[in-house]
Design an enzyme around this catalytic site. Structure first.
Site, mmCIF file in Angstrom:
data_model
loop_
_atom_site.group_PDB
_atom_site.id
_atom_site.type_symbol
_atom_site.label_atom_id
_atom_site.label_comp_id
_atom_site.label_asym_id
_atom_site.label_seq_id
_atom_site.Cartn_x
_atom_site.Cartn_y
_atom_site.Cartn_z
ATOM 1 N N PRO A 72 0.835 -1.203 0.000
ATOM 2 C CA PRO A 72 0.000 0.000 0.000
ATOM 3 C C PRO A 72 0.864 1.245 0.000
ATOM 4 O O PRO A 72 1.899 1.292 0.680
ATOM 5 C CB PRO A 72 -0.812 -0.131 1.296
ATOM 6 C CG PRO A 72 -0.040 -1.081 2.149
ATOM 7 C CD PRO A 72 0.686 -1.998 1.223
ATOM 8 N N VAL A 100 4.933 -0.749 3.646
ATOM 9 C CA VAL A 100 4.263 0.366 2.967
ATOM 10 C C VAL A 100 5.255 1.097 2.084
ATOM 11 O O VAL A 100 6.470 1.039 2.284
ATOM 12 C CB VAL A 100 3.642 1.365 3.969
ATOM 13 C CG1 VAL A 100 2.509 0.732 4.761
ATOM 14 C CG2 VAL A 100 4.700 1.930 4.915
ATOM 15 N N LYS A 101 4.718 1.805 1.096
ATOM 16 C CA LYS A 101 5.524 2.718 0.289
ATOM 17 C C LYS A 101 5.109 4.137 0.647
ATOM 18 O O LYS A 101 3.960 4.522 0.459
ATOM 19 C CB LYS A 101 5.335 2.467 -1.199
ATOM 20 C CG LYS A 101 6.207 3.389 -2.055
ATOM 21 C CD LYS A 101 5.935 3.233 -3.541
ATOM 22 C CE LYS A 101 6.776 4.230 -4.339
ATOM 23 N NZ LYS A 101 6.386 4.276 -5.761
ATOM 24 N N LEU A 102 6.064 4.894 1.154
ATOM 25 C CA LEU A 102 5.812 6.264 1.591
ATOM 26 C C LEU A 102 6.031 7.236 0.448
ATOM 27 O O LEU A 102 7.106 7.272 -0.145
ATOM 28 C CB LEU A 102 6.740 6.598 2.760
ATOM 29 C CG LEU A 102 6.752 8.046 3.235
ATOM 30 C CD1 LEU A 102 5.383 8.462 3.766
ATOM 31 C CD2 LEU A 102 7.835 8.237 4.297
#
Length: 205
Positions: A72, A100-102
């Site tokens: 996400p 997660v991908k920031l």
């Protein structure tokens, strides 16, 4: 090249990461991702139904967490606070999933990252137990800061197609320098024509 790649606590057989946007419908999304052979599938939490809207089609009906490693992302976030809230929502919807991908962008027109807000969000997320892939610039000094926060990956993205040749060339210079400063994995996401692919190969990255 080894058969697998270790990304944080995840062992992946494929080095291809694919997204879930721009497809006609969820059926086409599922078929395309299956055909890709990718292990990791990324989705924008703010634009994708992962269960937060129970009366709408759910991406998880065609992209099973049992089969794929879900990634996400916080696309569309402009502040660290927004990005952290989005990651927490994803973790809640995905039963404690921590990868997660920031992404914290400064301007929607260019999609260029706001590195100040990104650094702030990365520190908060890592402290909260997330494994973080970071969408950042090609600045090696920023990458060093991210490594100091124990962020999982620096994802060096160059998305603005209107940048000059000089700035694109500087990107390759910076990219070639990065491995001398830190040891964590990098994902390089690029959109180039054939001429820039030749430069990319010349830098052996």
């Amino acid at each position: 090249m080894t058969d697998t790649i270790q990304v944080g606590s995840y062992t992946l057989k494929s080095r291809l990461l694919v997204g879930t946007g721009k497809y006609r419908d969820l059926g086409e999304t599922g078929r395309a991702i299956e055909a890709s052979g990718a292990d990791v599938v990324t989705m924008a939490v703010r634009r994708t139904n992962l269960g937060q809207n129970p009366n709408e089609p759910n991406l998880l009906d065609v992209i099973s967490p049992d089969r794929y490693t879900l990634l996400p992302n916080t696309a569309g976030c402009h502040t660290a606070d927004d990005a952290v809230r989005t990651c927490c929502l994803a973790r809640e919807l995905l039963d404690g999933h921590s990868l997660v991908k920031l992404e914290v962008i400064s301007k929607s027109r260019t999609l260029y990252p706001d590195v100040v807000e990104t650094l702030s969000a990365a520190r908060t997320l890592v402290d909260d137990g997330f494994e973080v892939m970071v969408y950042t610039s090609d600045d090696p000094l920023i990458a060093i800061e991210l490594e100091a926060y124990s962020s999982l990956i620096s994802s060096l993205d160059k998305l603005d197609l209107k940048i000059t040749f000089s700035s694109r060339f500087n990107f390759f210079i910076n990219l070639s320098v990065c491995p001398f400063f830190f040891i964590f994995p990098m994902i390089i996401k690029c959109i180039f024509g054939n001429s820039f692919l030749r430069i990319f190969r010349a830098f052996n990255v």
